[in-house]
Design a protein around this motif. Structure first.
Motif, PDB file in Angstrom:
ATOM      1  N   GLU A  49      -1.436  45.385 -57.118  1.00  0.00           N
ATOM      2  CA  GLU A  49      -1.917  46.305 -56.078  1.00  0.00           C
ATOM      3  C   GLU A  49      -0.853  47.228 -56.077  1.00  0.00           C
ATOM      4  O   GLU A  49      -0.958  48.360 -55.783  1.00  0.00           O
ATOM      5  N   ASN A  50       0.177  47.118 -56.286  1.00  0.00           N
ATOM      6  CA  ASN A  50       1.564  48.027 -56.199  1.00  0.00           C
ATOM      7  C   ASN A  50       2.334  48.144 -57.725  1.00  0.00           C
ATOM      8  O   ASN A  50       3.332  47.355 -57.870  1.00  0.00           O
ATOM      9  N   PRO A  51       1.403  48.828 -58.416  1.00  0.00           N
ATOM     10  CA  PRO A  51       2.297  48.928 -59.842  1.00  0.00           C
ATOM     11  C   PRO A  51       3.674  49.087 -59.742  1.00  0.00           C
ATOM     12  O   PRO A  51       4.488  48.846 -60.735  1.00  0.00           O
ATOM     13  N   THR A  52       4.146  50.009 -58.969  1.00  0.00           N
ATOM     14  CA  THR A  52       5.598  50.425 -58.808  1.00  0.00           C
ATOM     15  C   THR A  52       6.287  50.142 -57.444  1.00  0.00           C
ATOM     16  O   THR A  52       5.646  50.718 -56.487  1.00  0.00           O
ATOM     17  N   ARG A  53       6.949  48.797 -57.291  1.00  0.00           N
ATOM     18  CA  ARG A  53       7.393  48.557 -55.948  1.00  0.00           C
ATOM     19  C   ARG A  53       9.020  48.020 -56.220  1.00  0.00           C
ATOM     20  O   ARG A  53       9.018  46.839 -56.372  1.00  0.00           O
ATOM     21  N   LEU A  54       9.952  48.764 -56.280  1.00  0.00           N
ATOM     22  CA  LEU A  54      11.371  48.484 -56.420  1.00  0.00           C
ATOM     23  C   LEU A  54      11.859  48.351 -55.283  1.00  0.00           C
ATOM     24  O   LEU A  54      11.916  49.375 -54.567  1.00  0.00           O
ATOM     25  N   VAL A  55      12.450  47.316 -54.532  1.00  0.00           N
ATOM     26  CA  VAL A  55      13.386  47.239 -53.252  1.00  0.00           C
ATOM     27  C   VAL A  55      14.915  47.223 -53.525  1.00  0.00           C
ATOM     28  O   VAL A  55      15.377  46.450 -54.119  1.00  0.00           O
ATOM     29  N   ILE A  56      15.347  48.230 -52.736  1.00  0.00           N
ATOM     30  CA  ILE A  56      16.606  48.198 -52.913  1.00  0.00           C
ATOM     31  C   ILE A  56      17.430  47.882 -51.470  1.00  0.00           C
ATOM     32  O   ILE A  56      16.833  48.560 -50.370  1.00  0.00           O
ATOM     33  N   ILE A  57      18.076  46.928 -51.382  1.00  0.00           N
ATOM     34  CA  ILE A  57      18.602  46.198 -50.245  1.00  0.00           C
ATOM     35  C   ILE A  57      19.995  46.970 -49.728  1.00  0.00           C
ATOM     36  O   ILE A  57      20.875  46.414 -50.448  1.00  0.00           O
ATOM     37  N   PRO A  58      20.333  47.929 -48.726  1.00  0.00           N
ATOM     38  CA  PRO A  58      21.564  48.460 -48.406  1.00  0.00           C
ATOM     39  C   PRO A  58      22.402  47.395 -48.018  1.00  0.00           C
ATOM     40  O   PRO A  58      21.850  46.430 -47.330  1.00  0.00           O
TER      41      PRO A  58
ATOM     42  N   ILE B 291      12.339  51.416 -50.570  1.00  0.00           N
ATOM     43  CA  ILE B 291      11.407  50.881 -51.353  1.00  0.00           C
ATOM     44  C   ILE B 291      10.949  52.197 -52.363  1.00  0.00           C
ATOM     45  O   ILE B 291      10.331  53.184 -52.085  1.00  0.00           O
ATOM     46  N   ILE B 292      11.163  51.976 -53.675  1.00  0.00           N
ATOM     47  CA  ILE B 292      10.825  53.178 -54.693  1.00  0.00           C
ATOM     48  C   ILE B 292       9.322  52.610 -55.008  1.00  0.00           C
ATOM     49  O   ILE B 292       9.006  51.653 -55.478  1.00  0.00           O
ATOM     50  N   ILE B 293       8.382  53.682 -54.779  1.00  0.00           N
ATOM     51  CA  ILE B 293       6.880  53.455 -55.046  1.00  0.00           C
ATOM     52  C   ILE B 293       6.584  54.500 -56.171  1.00  0.00           C
ATOM     53  O   ILE B 293       5.217  54.151 -56.405  1.00  0.00           O
ATOM     54  N   ALA B 294       7.135  55.157 -56.899  1.00  0.00           N
ATOM     55  CA  ALA B 294       6.745  55.782 -57.847  1.00  0.00           C
ATOM     56  C   ALA B 294       7.934  56.473 -58.906  1.00  0.00           C
ATOM     57  O   ALA B 294       9.068  56.890 -58.215  1.00  0.00           O
ATOM     58  N   LEU B 295       7.756  56.291 -60.229  1.00  0.00           N
ATOM     59  CA  LEU B 295       8.882  56.575 -61.203  1.00  0.00           C
ATOM     60  C   LEU B 295       8.489  57.694 -61.935  1.00  0.00           C
ATOM     61  O   LEU B 295       7.315  58.032 -61.995  1.00  0.00           O
ATOM     62  N   PRO B 296       9.473  58.553 -62.462  1.00  0.00           N
ATOM     63  CA  PRO B 296       9.134  59.299 -63.477  1.00  0.00           C
ATOM     64  C   PRO B 296       8.363  58.752 -64.641  1.00  0.00           C
ATOM     65  O   PRO B 296       8.420  57.623 -64.785  1.00  0.00           O
ATOM     66  N   HIS B 297       7.709  59.835 -65.342  1.00  0.00           N
ATOM     67  CA  HIS B 297       7.005  59.376 -66.463  1.00  0.00           C
ATOM     68  C   HIS B 297       7.700  58.783 -67.687  1.00  0.00           C
ATOM     69  O   HIS B 297       8.971  59.318 -67.735  1.00  0.00           O
TER      70      HIS B 297
END
Length: 739
Positions: A296-305, A257-263
Motif C-alpha cells: 500500500e505504501n511502496p515508500t515509507r521510511l520512518v526517521i525518529i528524531p 516519514i519519507i514518502i517518495a524517493l528520487p528516481h
C-alpha cells in the motif's frame, strides 16, 4: 587436386578500423539509442511486437515470461535470454517506467533492489494497456517491414506510436563514443505541447516549456532545479535535474516519514547512509530508523528524531546534503532521428520530428484504409451487377465452358470482380443481400469521401491527429507525480548545530593522556592515572563546542570532545590525535563560544588577546598562533570577559608584580603581540592572570598563598611595559595566580 580457398589480404590497420566502425554503428543504431519515432531500442521493440504476436494483449490472460523471451530470441533477437528478460523486466517495473509497457505477475523486483526479480520460468506477463498506443495501427499499413535475422519472417522496422514515447518513458544507454539519458515525462503535458505545436509550428521552446515544465519521474519525488536550468535542458538537450525525496511529519508522534524517493534510489541505501552517520556519532539528532514500506505504501521510511524539539526542516536539509535523498540526474536528449542519424535534440526538434512521423503514419493509415474501401466498392459493384442479372449469371455458370471469361466479357468485369461472383454461396442469393450491398455501398462511399477529404486537406489531417492525441492522453494519461519547486542545493549542518549541547569535562594529565566525561561534576583529581602520572588541567564545555589546545611553543590544535575516550578509562595519549613539534607539550585547553577572548603571550614578555574562534585549526599539525623564541615558552591562556575593563596581572622571576589595563593590549589573530613587561637579563614571566574590576588576586608560592585585595593591587598598577612593584618577602617566587 584439392580446391584452393581464395583469401583476401589487407593490412591489420584497415581491417581493425572497418571492424570497429561496423561494430560502433551497430551499437549506436541497433542497440543503445532509442528512435525518436517510437522511443524504443530494437530489443524493446521486438519484445513488444513478439508479445502482440503471441496474443498477450492487456485483456488476455498472463503467460509465462519464458515463452515471450523464447519467441523474441528465436525469431527476432538472437542474443542472450538474460539480456532480453532484463529489458522486459525494466519495461514492467512501475518504479522504472513512468508508463509501463508490460504488465507483470509475480516477483518483478523492487525499488530496494531492481535486480531481485524472479527467473523468467516463474513470472508471467502480458502487455500493459499503454502498449496499445504503440501497436494499435501496426496492421493498417503504417509500418515498414524488414526481414528478421535469418530472413524467414518479417518484423516492423518502427512501431506506429500514437504518442511521443521517447519522452513519455525516457531511457538511458551507452553506445560507442556517445550516450543517452532521457528522463520520463507526463503524457498529458506532452500531449498539450504537441497540440500547441500542431497549431503553431513556429512556437518557441519557452512556450512549449509552459506545457512541459520538467521531467515527471515515476517515484513521485520533488524536482528542485531552478526554472532556467530546466529551460536550458530543453533548449540544448543537455543539463542536470536535481530531485529530492518528499517527506511529511507525523502530527501524533513527531516522526519524519519519507514518502517518495528520487528516481532509481534504493530505500535500503538511504537507511544505510543515515545509519552510517549515526554509528559515527555524526547524527545524534536521530534516535532510530524504520522501513515500513509495503504494497500500500511502496515508500515509507520512518526517521525518529531524538526529541520533538529537533528542527525537522534543518535535519532533512542535512540529510539531503549528505545522502541520496537529494540527487542530480544527467540529461542528454540523444536519439536517432528521422534521418537515421544520432543527434542531441532540443524539445521542439523532438516533438516536431515525432509530429512529422505521426503525420506520415496517419497518412499511410488513411491511404491504406482508402485502398481497402475502394477494393471493397469494386467488389460490391460486381455483386450488385450479379444480383440484378442473377438469371443470366446462373445460366453462364451452368452452361458455358469458361464461365469466368464469359462473365468478364458479358458484364465488363475485372478478374477480381469475377472471382467474387464465382465465390458467392447460394444462401447469399436472397433478396435481402441486395439491400445489404446497397447499404454497404452507401456507407463506404461516405467513408471514401471523408478519407479523400482528409488526405486532400492538411488542416483537417492535423485536426484528426490532434483529436487522436487528446483521446490517447485522456485514455492513458494521469496527473503529474513530481512537483516542481525551485530550491537551492541543500547544505549540511555544521557539527555544532548537529551535536546537542551536553555538558562535558575534558581532562589532560601531565604525561599527555586525554579523556572526556559527561557533566561538569567530575573531580579530575580523583580520577585514576597511570603510575608516575598526575592531573595537569581540565576544561569544562559542551559537546557542540570544539576543544582548543595550546602547546608550549604557541601552536593551537582543535579536537572534538565527542571523539575523545571516556573519563572512566585512563584515556589516550594526545599525540595519537595531534602532531606535536619536537619538544612541545600541551599546557592548556580552552572550551567556549567562538566569540570569547583569551589573553595569550610568551614568558619573554610579549602578548595580545584573541577570539577563541581564531584559534581553531583544521589539521593535526595545528597552526602557529603565538610567536615564541627558541628558549621561551607560551604562557597559560587567560579568559577575559570584558577587555575594556579587565586588568592583566604578571609575576616575574625577579619577584615583581605588574597590573595594567587589558585595553592597552591589541586584539590579533596571531603573532608576537605587544610588550607586556620590561624584563632584564634572565628575567622571565612566571605567571599571569586576568583580574576583573573589583576582584582580589591570590598568589600561590609553594605551599603559601597571598591574597591581594583591590586596594592592595593599587600599589602594583602601572603602565604596560613597565617593570611593576616588588612582592613581599617569601612571595617572590610565584607558581600560579588566580582570582
Amino acid at each position: 587436386m584439392s580446391d584452393v580457398m581464395e583469401t583476401e589480404r589487407q593490412p591489420l590497420r584497415v581491417f581493425a578500423e572497418k571492424a570497429y566502425l561496423d561494430y560502433s554503428m551497430y551499437v549506436v543504431l541497433d542497440r543503445a539509442l532509442p528512435h525518436v519515432t517510437d522511443g524504443l531500442k530494437p530489443v524493446q521493440r521486438r519484445i513488444v511486437y513478439a508479445m502482440s504476436e503471441l496474443g498477450l494483449s492487456s485483456t488476455s490472460k498472463h503467460k509465462k515470461s519464458a515463452r515471450t523471451v523464447g519467441d523474441v530470441i528465436g525469431k527476432f533477437h538472437p542474443h542472450g535470454d538474460t539480456s532480453v528478460y532484463e529489458a522486459m523486466v525494466t519495461m514492467a517495473q512501475p518504479f522504472a517506467y513512468r508508463y509501463p509497457l508490460v504488465d507483470g505477475q509475480g516477483n518483478w523486483g523492487s525499488q530496494d533492489d531492481p535486480k531481485s526479480f524472479a527467473a523468467m520460468r516463474y513470472t508471467e506477463s502480458r502487455l500493459a494497456p499503454y502498449a496499445q498506443s504503440l501497436l494499435a495501427e501496426l496492421d493498417q499499413g503504417t509500418a515498414d517491414w524488414v526481414p528478421n535475422f535469418d530472413g524467414t519472417m518479417n518484423e516492423p522496422k518502427l512501431l506506429p506510436a500514437r504518442m511521443p514515447n521517447v519522452l513519455v518513458n525516457g531511457t538511458m544507454g551507452i553506445a560507442v563514443g556517445m550516450a543517452t539519458d532521457i528522463p520520463p515525462h507526463n503524457l498529458r503535458e506532452l500531449a498539450q505541447a504537441c497540440l500547441h505545436l500542431l497549431k503553431h509550428p513556429n512556437a518557441q521552446i519557452e512556450k512549449l516549456c509552459e506545457f512541459v515544465p520538467g521531467p515527471d519521474y515515476p517515484t513521485g519525488c520533488e524536482i528542485v532545479s531552478e526554472p532556467h536550468d530546466l529551460l536550458k535542458i530543453y533548449q540544448t538537450g543537455n543539463g542536470q535535474v536535481r530531485a529530492r525525496a518528499r517527506w511529511e511529519r507525523d502530527e501524533d508522534t513527531g516522526n519524519i516519514i519519507i514518502i517518495a524517493l528520487p528516481h532509481q534510489v534504493s530505500p535500503a541505501k538511504i537507511l544505510e547512509q543515515i545509519a552510517d552517520q549515526m554509528r559515527a556519532k555524526k547524527l545524534p539528532l536521530v534516535e532510530d530508523l524504520r522501513d515500513e514500506s509495503d504494497h500500500e505504501n511502496p515508500t515509507r521510511l520512518v526517521i525518529i528524531p531524538r526529541s520533538n524539539r529537533v528542527d525537522a526542516e534543518a535535519l532533512m536539509a542535512h540529510l539531503y546534503a549528505t545522502t541520496d535523498l537529494e540527487k542530480s540526474f544527467r540529461v542528454n536528449l540523444n536519439m536517432i532521428g528521422l534521418d537515421g542519424r544520432p543527434k542531441v535534440k532540443n524539445l521542439k526538434e523532438i516533438l516536431t520530428e515525432w509530429l512529422d512521423y505521426r503525420f506520415a503514419t496517419v497518412t499511410r493509415r488513411l491511404n491504406h484504409r482508402l485502398q481497402k474501401v475502394n477494393d471493397r466498392l469494386h467488389i460490391l459493384d460486381a455483386l450488385l451487377i450479379a444480383f440484378l442479372n442473377i438469371d443470366e449469371v446462373i445460366r453462364i455458370i451452368r452452361y458455358e465452358e469458361d464461365p469466368k471469361a464469359e462473365l468478364m466479357r458479358t458484364f465488363a468485369l475485372s478478374e477480381i470482380q469475377t472471382e467474387a461472383i464465382l465465390d458467392l454461396k447460394l444462401r447469399h442469393l436472397q433478396k435481402l443481400e441486395e439491400i445489404k450491398i446497397k447499404g454497404e455501398q452507401a456507407e463506404l462511399a461516405i467513408e471514401r469521401a471523408t478519407l479523400e477529404e482528409l488526405l486532400g486537406d492538411d488542416d483537417k489531417l492535423k485536426k484528426l491527429i490532434g483529436e487522436e492525441i487528446k483521446e490517447d492522453a485522456k485514455k492513458y494519461g494521469d496527473i503529474r507525480r513530481c512537483n516542481i519547486n525551485a530550491k537551492p542545493p541543500a547544505q549540511a549542518l555544521e557539527a555544532a548545530d548537529i551535536t546537542p549541547a551536553e555538558a562535558v569535562t575534558v581532562v589532560l594529565s601531565k604525561a599527555g593522556w586525554i579523556r572526556a566525561g559527561k557533566g561538569h561534576e567530575i573531580d579530575p583529581q580523583s580520577l585514576s592515572y597511570k603510575a608516575g602520572d598526575e592531573f595537569l588541567c581540565a576544561a569544562l564545555g559542551k559537546t557542540n563546542q570544539l576543544l582548543v589546545l595550546l602547546d608550549s611553543k604557541g601552536r593551537c590544535y582543535t579536537l572534538n570532545a565527542r571523539e575523545l575516550p571516556s573519563a572512566r578509562s585512563q584515556g589516550e595519549p594526545v599525540t595519537t590525535k595531534l602532531d606535536l613539534q619536537d619538544g612541545a607539550r600541551i599546557i592548556s585547553m580552552m572550551f567556549g563560544d567562538n566569540s570569547e577572548r583569551y589573553v595569550l603571550g610568551s614568558d619573554e614578555g610579549y602578548g595580545f588577546y584573541v577570539g577563541l574562534g581564531e584559534l581553531q585549526a583544521r589539521n593535526r599539525a595545528g597552526k602557529a598562533v603565538i610567536t615564541v623564541g627558541k628558549d621561551s615558552n607560551a604562557l597559560l591562556p587567560c579568559l577575559t570577559r570584558d577587555p575594556a575593563k579587565d586588568r592583566y596581572a604578571l609575576a616575574t622571576a625577579e619577584g615583581r608584580l605588574l597590573v595594567f589595563p587589558l585595553s592597552e593590549l591589541p586584539e590579533m589573530a596571531k603573532g608576537k603581540g605587544n610588550k607586556l613587561v620590561t624584563l632584564k637579563g634572565e628575567d622571565r614571566i612566571l605567571a599571569a592572570c586576568v583580574v576583573p574590576a573589583g576582584s582580589s588576586l591570590t598568589l600561590l608560592c609553594g605551599k603559601r598563598s597571598l591574597t591581594l585585595k583591590p586596594s592592595d593591587l593599587e600599589g602594583y598598577i602601572g603602565a604596560r611595559a613597565s617593570r611593576g612593584g616588588h612582592l613581599p618577602r617569601g612571595f617572590q617566587r610565584v607558581d600560579s595566580m588566580s582570582v
